[in-house]
Design an enzyme around this catalytic site. Structure first.
Site, PDB file in Angstrom:
ATOM      1  N   HIS A  81       0.800  -1.219   0.000  1.00 14.61           N
ATOM      2  CA  HIS A  81       0.000   0.000   0.000  1.00 14.61           C
ATOM      3  C   HIS A  81       0.834   1.271   0.000  1.00 14.61           C
ATOM      4  O   HIS A  81       0.276   2.365   0.002  1.00 14.61           O
ATOM      5  CB  HIS A  81      -0.915   0.008   1.222  1.00 14.61           C
ATOM      6  CG  HIS A  81      -0.173   0.028   2.532  1.00 14.61           C
ATOM      7  ND1 HIS A  81       0.633  -1.001   2.935  1.00 14.61           N
ATOM      8  CD2 HIS A  81      -0.115   0.969   3.504  1.00 14.61           C
ATOM      9  CE1 HIS A  81       1.160  -0.697   4.114  1.00 14.61           C
ATOM     10  NE2 HIS A  81       0.724   0.478   4.481  1.00 14.61           N
ATOM     11  N   CYS A  82       2.185   1.158  -0.004  1.00 17.70           N
ATOM     12  CA  CYS A  82       3.012   2.356   0.111  1.00 17.70           C
ATOM     13  C   CYS A  82       4.004   2.534  -1.037  1.00 17.70           C
ATOM     14  O   CYS A  82       3.902   3.477  -1.811  1.00 17.70           O
ATOM     15  CB  CYS A  82       3.780   2.334   1.443  1.00 17.70           C
ATOM     16  SG  CYS A  82       2.762   2.684   2.890  1.00 17.70           S
ATOM     17  N   LEU A  83       4.973   1.640  -1.136  1.00 17.42           N
ATOM     18  CA  LEU A  83       6.090   1.860  -2.060  1.00 17.42           C
ATOM     19  C   LEU A  83       5.670   2.050  -3.510  1.00 17.42           C
ATOM     20  O   LEU A  83       6.221   2.920  -4.187  1.00 17.42           O
ATOM     21  CB  LEU A  83       7.105   0.715  -1.952  1.00 17.42           C
ATOM     22  CG  LEU A  83       7.860   0.603  -0.625  1.00 17.42           C
ATOM     23  CD1 LEU A  83       8.974  -0.424  -0.745  1.00 17.42           C
ATOM     24  CD2 LEU A  83       8.425   1.933  -0.189  1.00 17.42           C
ATOM     25  N   ASP A  90       3.218   5.782  -3.147  1.00 18.69           N
ATOM     26  CA  ASP A  90       3.607   7.061  -2.573  1.00 18.69           C
ATOM     27  C   ASP A  90       4.401   7.971  -3.509  1.00 18.69           C
ATOM     28  O   ASP A  90       4.154   9.190  -3.539  1.00 18.69           O
ATOM     29  CB  ASP A  90       4.397   6.838  -1.279  1.00 18.69           C
ATOM     30  CG  ASP A  90       3.546   6.182  -0.204  1.00 18.69           C
ATOM     31  OD1 ASP A  90       2.351   5.966  -0.460  1.00 18.69           O
ATOM     32  OD2 ASP A  90       4.071   5.893   0.877  1.00 18.69           O
TER      33      ASP A  90
END
Length: 416
Positions: free
Chosen positions: A257-259, A262
């Site tokens: 859900h991030c790398l 973002d």
């Protein structure tokens, strides 16, 4: 203390349980009725929260799909998804919807904290105006607002919510102080920065740092392959330097859900300031291309055994985005499987954490069945508890995209 947690995924549910364990009365809200039913039944769907822990706080935690009970909370924390659109641009639809519904039930004196990863300015320019418009309450006179980025790494046990420093950026110093007091009940250390924008950018920096370094080593892995050099040997050797180096590993692509998400939030926002963040965008481009490179690597490995992809039985090991979790968000395995299927491969997969991939009409098969008669076994995600080296030794062809066979020299093993 009564705390509301809005969004009960990998961030929200551990947070809700932590506050309940600290003695707070928790109102846990999610729009997914299945999650609410699971929580009420004491059945956790998140690896970081055992069903035992969830059941133990049943008297402190109330799960619901209704926003109305949040009216009684002293603080409300938003942990809703902030994904990308199909065009790889920020999709704040879930956040806007949550703020719209929250604005209808907020009451004076509440603290509202956003934890969802987003671009700098979201808290001040989106959250605050929408809350004010819908509720008629003023910020900060009637409502306190802060941003505190989540720092959850699913499946990790050495650094958890409790012992990972919590960054906080309040709209005012009073907002920040109140947010620090809130999180001090569940976090051993809080770190206050000067503004929500600084806290929002802190989260992006943390993940872009990893994204850029992973992209660099992915690019080096492709180059090393062409030069006939084992990139894993090089990384291990470089890691012996006690200063000025931090090892990163190549892989089939980034998930979670991030790398993968973002960097695109920041590059999109940067264009509003007449700047193109070319370095960050290039890293994202390289990482996005890795699944395609891995498919080509599989194709070449089969070709060396005089086999085409079409008609070959290919077994994929691990489809979650990382080992030890069931999360398939942005997992490179999805793209790799899709590409192999388009080329005519006969596909099976084994993943003890992911029972099915509905979008691909595939279900996980037991390991012995998955390995039987496979022309190639492709390791995409290395889950704990699986003897990958033993599988590699027995496979007709083992394509290792995670480096678990580093140091092993065998004609049937091909490494990224």
């Amino acid at each position: 203390m009564v705390v509301g947690v809005l969004g009960l995924g990998y961030v929200g549910l551990p947070l809700a349980v932590a506050f309940a364990e600290a003695g707070a009365e928790v109102i846990a809200v999610d729009t997914d009725p299945a999650k609410v039913r699971a929580i009420r039944a004491g059945a956790s769907y998140i690896e970081d929260v055992s069903s035992l822990r969830l059941a133990a706080v049943a008297g402190q935690l109330t799960a619901t799909t209704s926003y109305s009970p949040l009216n009684h909370a002293e603080a409300v924390i938003l942990c809703v998804p902030t994904p990308l659109s199909v065009n790889r641009e920020p999709d704040l639809g879930p956040l806007r919807s949550a703020v719209t519904q929250l604005g209808q039930v907020v009451s004076p004196g509440q603290l509202i904290v956003l934890e969802s990863t987003t671009y700098p300015g979201t808290t001040r320019d989106l959250l605050v105006p929408e809350l004010t418009r819908i509720s008629g309450l003023r910020v900060p006179e009637d409502l306190n607002v802060a941003f505190s980025p989540e720092r959850i790494d699913p499946g990790r046990t050495d650094y958890t919510l409790a012992n990972t420093p919590k960054v906080i950026g309040g709209l005012t110093s009073a907002c920040g102080a109140r947010a620090r007091a809130l999180y001090a009940t569940v976090c051993a250390e809080t770190v206050e920065v000067s503004s929500p924008e600084a806290a929002e950018l802190t989260k992006l920096l943390e993940n872009i740092f990893r994204s850029v370094n992973i992209a660099m080593v992915n690019e080096l892995a492709i180059l090393a392959e062409r030069m006939g050099i084992d990139i894993w040997e090089v990384i291990d050797a470089a890691a012996t330097k006690p200063y000025g180096f931090m090892p990163f590993s190549p892989g089939p692509g980034m998930g979670g859900h991030c790398l993968p998400v973002d960097p695109f939030y920041l590059t999109w926002r940067a264009r509003e300031f007449h700047m193109s963040t070319e370095f960050i965008e290039l890293a994202g481009k390289i990482n996005q291309q890795m699944p395609t490179h891995c498919v080509e690597r599989i194709e070449l490995a089969l070709n060396d055994q005089s086999k085409p992809i079409r008609g070959s039985a290919i077994t994929v090991l691990g489809v979650a985005y990382k080992g030890g979790v069931a999360d398939v968000r942005e997992s490179p395995a999805i793209r790799i499987i899709e590409s192999l299927a388009q080329r005519g491969a006969r596909l099976r997969y084994h993943d003890p954490y992911v029972a099915s991939l509905a979008e691909l009409s595939l279900t996980s098969v037991p390991l012995p069945e998955a390995l039987a008669g496979a022309d190639a076994v492709v390791l995409i995600t290395a889950h704990p508890g699986i003897d990958h080296l033993a599988i590699a030794r027995d496979a007709a062809l083992f394509v290792d995209l995670r480096g678990v066979t580093r140091g092993v020299d065998a004609p049937n093993i091909v490494r990224l």
